[in-house]
Write a protein that holds these residues in place. Structure first.
Motif, PDB file in Angstrom:
ATOM      1  N   VAL A   1       7.320   1.306  -3.625  1.00 30.44           N
ATOM      2  CA  VAL A   1       7.211   1.007  -5.058  1.00 30.44           C
ATOM      3  C   VAL A   1       8.246   1.798  -5.844  1.00 30.44           C
ATOM      4  O   VAL A   1       8.950   1.265  -6.706  1.00 30.44           O
ATOM      5  N   GLU A   2       8.359   3.074  -5.522  1.00 32.98           N
ATOM      6  CA  GLU A   2       9.320   3.957  -6.177  1.00 32.98           C
ATOM      7  C   GLU A   2      10.744   3.388  -6.042  1.00 32.98           C
ATOM      8  O   GLU A   2      11.506   3.326  -7.005  1.00 32.98           O
TER       9      GLU A   2
ATOM     10  N   LYS B   1      11.066   0.120  -8.120  1.00 28.83           N
ATOM     11  CA  LYS B   1      11.098   0.451  -9.554  1.00 28.83           C
ATOM     12  C   LYS B   1      12.483   0.945  -9.950  1.00 28.83           C
ATOM     13  O   LYS B   1      13.066   0.495 -10.928  1.00 28.83           O
TER      14      LYS B   1
ATOM     15  N   SER C   1       0.837  -1.195   0.000  1.00 33.53           N
ATOM     16  CA  SER C   1       0.000   0.000   0.000  1.00 33.53           C
ATOM     17  C   SER C   1       0.876   1.250   0.000  1.00 33.53           C
ATOM     18  O   SER C   1       0.376   2.365   0.029  1.00 33.53           O
ATOM     19  N   ASN C   2       2.199   1.031  -0.011  1.00 32.94           N
ATOM     20  CA  ASN C   2       3.139   2.135   0.204  1.00 32.94           C
ATOM     21  C   ASN C   2       3.839   2.554  -1.103  1.00 32.94           C
ATOM     22  O   ASN C   2       4.729   1.861  -1.596  1.00 32.94           O
ATOM     23  N   PRO C   3       3.444   3.720  -1.665  1.00 25.89           N
ATOM     24  CA  PRO C   3       4.028   4.174  -2.937  1.00 25.89           C
ATOM     25  C   PRO C   3       5.527   4.444  -2.838  1.00 25.89           C
ATOM     26  O   PRO C   3       6.249   4.356  -3.836  1.00 25.89           O
TER      27      PRO C   3
ATOM     28  N   HIS D   1       5.393  -3.684 -10.863  1.00 25.01           N
ATOM     29  CA  HIS D   1       4.025  -3.183 -10.848  1.00 25.01           C
ATOM     30  C   HIS D   1       3.428  -3.304  -9.465  1.00 25.01           C
ATOM     31  O   HIS D   1       3.511  -4.359  -8.843  1.00 25.01           O
ATOM     32  N   GLN D   2       2.800  -2.222  -9.020  1.00 23.40           N
ATOM     33  CA  GLN D   2       2.185  -2.262  -7.690  1.00 23.40           C
ATOM     34  C   GLN D   2       0.832  -2.964  -7.730  1.00 23.40           C
ATOM     35  O   GLN D   2      -0.013  -2.662  -8.560  1.00 23.40           O
TER      36      GLN D   2
ATOM     37  N   HIS E   1      -2.110  -3.120  -5.298  1.00 24.38           N
ATOM     38  CA  HIS E   1      -2.554  -2.483  -4.061  1.00 24.38           C
ATOM     39  C   HIS E   1      -3.560  -3.374  -3.343  1.00 24.38           C
ATOM     40  O   HIS E   1      -4.761  -3.204  -3.470  1.00 24.38           O
TER      41      HIS E   1
END
Ligand code: ITT
Ligand code: NA
Length: 184
Positions: free
Chosen positions: A13-14, A17, A8-10, A28-29, A31
């Protein structure tokens, strides 16, 4: 290759990536929420998470369970880091550390990959809790964590700089090395 990252944590993900981009891997996230059991270790939380999710997701995926462990607080918030971040926040941690001389702390990350069975990869970074927040990049406790050997907090670093030394960067490296060996 494409990798599904359940979080759930962008911010996570960053980082993933940026880490995998040069390796030609697309992250790919997904969620999805999964239960974070009350356990003594991040490994147990991560393992329960991937096993629980495996019945709902087709194909391989990974997740990341992390925590901040502060020496003077007996390792708190540790496995409770997400809850403590939401409730006490950075300000609450700084208050708990007010006047405390020993500011040593570390982050740990457990990456759990599911491909029909679970594979765990861990990373750790040592450093200290600063006296006040500094910087605005990153996420979570980054503004109050200064890794050993550096004169800035994680929040004052670029994602690439943080990835080279961070708990998550180390766990992702172990994961990427394993993928190279095992996906032939
Ligand atoms: P998930 O959906 O992936 O579980 P989350 O933010 O709840 O996202 P965790 O359960 O791993 O993540 O909780 C860890 C807590 O520690 C959370 O509050 C994060 O903000 C914080 N944290 C984790 N990694 C961090 C990092 O690299 N820098 C700063 N804070 C971090
Ligand atoms: Na979480």
């Amino acid at each position: 290759m494409r990798l599904m990252f359940v979080t759930s944590n962008p911010g996570k993900v960053e980082e993933a990536k940026k880490y995998f981009e040069p390796l030609g891997v697309d992250v790919h996230q997904l969620h999805l929420e999964y239960p974070e059991i009350q356990a003594d270790t991040l490994e147990e939380v991560a393992l329960f998470g991937v096993e629980w999710l495996s019945s709902m997701i087709d194909g391989p995926f990974f997740l990341d369970d992390s925590g901040l462990f502060i020496d003077a607080l007996g390792g708190f918030p540790g496995v409770y880091s997400a809850y403590v971040y939401r409730t006490l926040g950075i300000g609450g941690i700084l208050k708990l550390m007010d006047g405390v001389e020993n500011r040593r702390a570390h982050f740990e990350s457990v990456v759990a990959y599911w491909d029909g069975e679970a594979h765990l990869f861990t990373g750790r970074v040592d450093g200290e809790i600063t006296n006040g927040p500094k910087g605005s990049s990153g996420f979570g406790f980054d503004p109050i964590f200064k890794p050993h050997g550096f004169d800035k907090t994680f929040a004052e670093m670029t994602t690439e700089e943080k990835n080279v030394i961070s708990h998550r960067g180390h766990a992702l490296k172990a994961f990427a090395d394993w993928l190279k060996e095992n996906l032939k």
